[in-house]
Design an enzyme around this catalytic site. Structure first.
Site: not given
Ligand code: PEP
Length: 261
Positions: A94, A166, A235-236
């Site tokens: 990550h 990501e 994530g969030g």
């Molecule tokens: C993550 O941390 O893998 C992520 C996708 O976070 P967010 O959805 O908060 O951007």
């Protein structure tokens, strides 16, 4: 057909009691669907109680991290060996770990190998940062991250890896700029192309590639419909039961309405 995977990374949020409450709420709202796999990744301390609480027809668990050695004098670490009775997946590479904890390409490679050694499936996160994208380095970065991370694996193992694309600049922690579907589609195509070159077309067709970067219940369907995208790492929005169950619903509606290629 590759099964859609919706994974929630709760990061360093929610204590054991709060985790238990969230699972309970999600369990009430989320329906089981054969073609959708829902994965929850709470903090390490919540994994053990949650492994006893969850409805296994609805959810699988993932650890957010583990150490690359199986056992030894490594104060404060937890090994893949210790997690193997509790989880099905482990998130590896990550961007928060690569950036805040200085995890190198080689560390990620050794963790991916440790996951397979212990019968666990990696959710391997890869992605370029903003500067790398602006410098036209996206493909080079993805190439280097893929080649190193999968270095010790057989083609059979690679076929089982889940790759989460990501882009660092799209993750809420690092700015949360919304990526355009065309940018994501190009990156996913490139990832599969790399896998095909290294391990053959069959493996490239089997491997699941997720998207992650500020996905929520309002935007999920648009991302899930991107050709080649097999789900999302959230994530969030994953610690909000309305938003997370809304994302699973979006996947459900997409399959029901047949709008996925
Ligand atoms: C993550 O941390 O893998 C992520 C996708 O976070 P967010 O959805 O908060 O951007």
């Amino acid at each position: 057909m590759r099964r859609i995977l919706i994974a929630g990374n709760w990061k360093m949020h929610l204590n054991v009691q709060q985790s238990s409450l969230l699972v309970h709420r999600l369990s009430e709202r989320i329906k089981t669907h054969n073609d959708i796999e829902v994965v929850l990744s709470p903090s390490l301390v919540s994994l053990q109680p949650m492994s006893l609480e969850i409805d296994r027809r609805k959810f699988r668990l993932a650890a957010q991290n583990a150490y690359l050695k199986d056992e030894g004098a490594y104060t404060g670490e937890v090994s893949f060996t210790m997690l193997k009775e509790l989880v099905h997946y482990v998130i590896i590479g990550h961007s928060e770990r690569r950036i805040y904890f200085c995890e190198s390409l080689e560390t990620v490679r050794d963790k991916v190998a440790a996951a397979f050694r212990n019968g666990l499936t990696p959710i391997l996160c890869i992605g370029e940062n903003k500067e790398e994208r602006e410098d036209g380095m996206t493909k080079q970065v993805l190439h280097d991250q893929i080649v190193t991370a999968l270095y010790n694996l057989t083609a059979e193992e690679v076929a089982k890896v889940v790759i989460a694309y990501e882009p660092v600049w799209a993750i809420s922690t690092f700015g949360g700029e919304l990526a355009k579907p065309a940018q994501i589609e190009t990156a996913i195509k490139f990832i599969r192309h790399q896998i095909a070159q290294l391990y053959g077309q069959r493996v490239a067709d089997e491997v699941r590639v997720l998207y992650g970067g500020s996905v929520d219940d309002q935007t999920a369907r648009g991302y899930l419909e991107i050709p080649g995208c097999d789900g999302a790492l959230i994530g969030g929005a994953s610690i909000n039961y309305m938003k997370f169950s809304g994302i699973v619903d979006a996947a459900y509606r997409m399959l029901r309405e047949g709008t996925k290629e």
